[in-house]
Design a protein around this motif. Structure first.
Motif, mmCIF file in Angstrom:
data_model
loop_
_atom_site.group_PDB
_atom_site.id
_atom_site.type_symbol
_atom_site.label_atom_id
_atom_site.label_comp_id
_atom_site.label_asym_id
_atom_site.label_seq_id
_atom_site.Cartn_x
_atom_site.Cartn_y
_atom_site.Cartn_z
ATOM 1 N N UNK A 104 29.882 48.787 -3.972
ATOM 2 C CA UNK A 104 28.820 47.662 -3.474
ATOM 3 C C UNK A 104 28.464 48.619 -2.443
ATOM 4 N N UNK A 105 27.267 47.899 -1.454
ATOM 5 C CA UNK A 105 26.701 48.574 -0.600
ATOM 6 C C UNK A 105 26.907 48.258 0.827
ATOM 7 N N UNK A 106 27.282 47.503 1.160
ATOM 8 C CA UNK A 106 27.972 46.473 2.171
ATOM 9 C C UNK A 106 29.043 45.725 2.128
ATOM 10 N N UNK A 107 29.644 45.968 3.481
ATOM 11 C CA UNK A 107 30.897 45.663 3.772
ATOM 12 C C UNK A 107 31.444 44.636 3.451
ATOM 13 N N UNK A 108 30.419 43.274 3.973
ATOM 14 C CA UNK A 108 30.838 42.405 3.361
ATOM 15 C C UNK A 108 30.590 41.865 2.164
ATOM 16 N N UNK A 109 29.611 42.779 1.661
ATOM 17 C CA UNK A 109 30.315 42.492 -0.550
ATOM 18 C C UNK A 109 31.801 42.563 -0.502
ATOM 19 N N UNK A 110 32.292 43.366 -0.174
ATOM 20 C CA UNK A 110 34.286 43.130 -0.347
ATOM 21 C C UNK A 110 34.996 42.662 0.713
#
Length: 313
Positions: A104-110
Motif C-alpha cells: 500500500x502507499x500509506x502506513x494507515x492503510x496497513x
C-alpha cells in the motif's frame, strides 16, 4: 489445486505471477485488466475467463463463490494506488491476497487492512522476493553471526533504471498513484536492508525530485547512503559509454554484493512459501511502507547524515 484470480493481467510483472501459479500446480480461473493486451495468458492458462471491466469481473467471482467454486487466492499486479482496494476485494470474497510491492502507499492503510484481516479467515501476503534470494540470505546469516552485535556496516545503495517520457504520462509518474521514486523502484531494496540490518534509527532525505531521490538511513547494524534514479544522465560514464541503461550496486563495507542472478524463480518460490503456510504478511510489509512514506513527505536536508557519492555530482 488452488483456484487463482489475477488483477492487472497486462502489467509488466503479471507474467511472473502466471508462471508461479502454473509452476506450483495451480490454476488461474479469472483475470482482469482494462487493457486487453494480455495474449501472454495463452502461454499459461488459455482457458482463463478474462475481463476488462471490474464490475463484470466482480460479478463473475461472486457467482463462482455462490456456486461453491470459491477463488482461493487473488494475485494483485495493479497500479500501486489500487492495491488497497483490490486487497479488500479479495478479503471480501474469502480469498487470500497476494500483492506486489508496495503493498500500500500509506502506513494507515496497513492499520485498516489489519482490522479487516482480523475479521476474516483470509490473509494478506506481500511479494518480498529478495528475502528468498540465496545471496541475500547468506548475507543476513553473516550479519547475524558477527561477533560484535552492535557493529555498524557501511553501505552504499545505487539503483538507476532509465525511463523514457512515457513514464511521466503513466500512473508511475504521478506520485499520488505510485508513491514516487522511493516507493516505485526502491521499496524492495529498503525492505531488504531493514530485514538484514535491523530497524531504522534515522531517516534523512538529501534529494527529492520527480526522477531521482537520495538520502541516508541509519539502521541498527548499518549506515546506508542511497541513491535512486530513472534519469539516464545520472548513469556512471562507463555505463553510458557501454550503451547500458541500468546500473545497480550495493556495497557492504566496500565489498560489492552480487545478486544479479538467481531472480528467475523467486516469484515461484514466493508462491510456494505462501502455499506452504508461510509468506510475508502485513507486519512484514509495514517497516518499508513507513520508510518510503517518510521519504516521500520529507524536506531535504543536506546538513544531516552522510551523503551518497552521486550527490556530489
Amino acid at each position: 489445486m488452488k483456484k487463482f484470480a489475477l488483477i492487472g493481467a497486462a502489467g509488466y510483472v503479471a507474467p511472473r505471477h502466471m508462471k508461479a501459479i502454473k509452476e506450483t500446480g495451480n490454476i488461474l480461473t479469472a483475470a482482469l485488466d482494462p487493457n486487453d493486451s494480455v495474449g501472454i495468458i495463452d502461454s499459461y492458462f488459455p482457458d482463463t475467463n478474462f475481463f476488462t471491466e471490474f464490475e463484470r469481473f466482480d460479478r463473475h467471482v461472486d457467482k463462482q463463490r455462490r456456486k461453491g467454486e470459491t477463488i482461493d487466492y487473488v494475485s494483485i499486479c495493479s497500479p500501486n494506488y489500487l492495491h488497497d482496494a483490490h486487497i479488500r476485494f479479495a478479503l471480501r470474497n474469502n480469498a487470500h491476497a497476494i500483492c506486489e510491492k508496495p503493498l500500500v502507499l500509506n502506513p494507515w492503510n496497513i492499520d485498516a487492512l489489519e482490522e479487516i484481516e482480523a475479521e476474516m479467515s483470509s490473509k494478506v501476503y506481500n511479494i518480498l522476493q529478495l528475502r528468498l534470494h540465496p545471496a541475500l540470505i547468506e548475507l543476513k546469516d553473516q550479519v547475524q553471526n558477527i561477533q560484535h552485535p552492535d557493529t555498524k556496516h557501511e553501505i552504499d545503495l545505487t539503483y538507476i533504471t532509465s525511463r523514457g517520457n512515457w513514464y511521466f504520462t503513466s500512473w508511475k509518474g504521478d506520485s499520488s498513484k505510485s508513491g514516487g521514486i522511493a516507493s516505485n523502484i526502491g521499496i524492495h531494496f529498503f525492505d531488504m536492508l531493514i530485514w538484514i540490518f535491523g530497524k531504522i534509527q534515522m531517516n534523512v532525505v538529501h534529494l527529492l525530485e520527480h526522477d531521482k531521490s537520495a538520502g541516508y538511513l541509519e539502521l541498527e547494524n548499518a549506515r546506508v547512503r542511497w541513491f535512486l534514479s530513472i534519469d539516464e544522465t545520472t548513469l556512471p560514464p562507463d555505463i553510458q559509454a557501454a550503451g547500458q541503461r541500468t546500473y545497480r550496486s550495493i556495497t557492504v563495507d566496500g565489498k560489492e554484493i552480487e545478486f544479479s542472478g538467481g531472480f528467475t524463480d523467486l516469484h515461484t518460490l514466493s508462491y510456494q512459501d505462501i502455499l506452504d503456510g508461510n509468506g510475508f504478511g502485513l507486519a512484514h510489509a509495514r517497516p518499508s511502507i513507513e520508510t518510503v512514506y517518510t521519504i516521500r513527505n520529507a524536506r531535504p536536508d543536506l546538513n544531516m547524515g552522510e551523503q551518497h557519492p552521486f550527490i556530489q555530482k
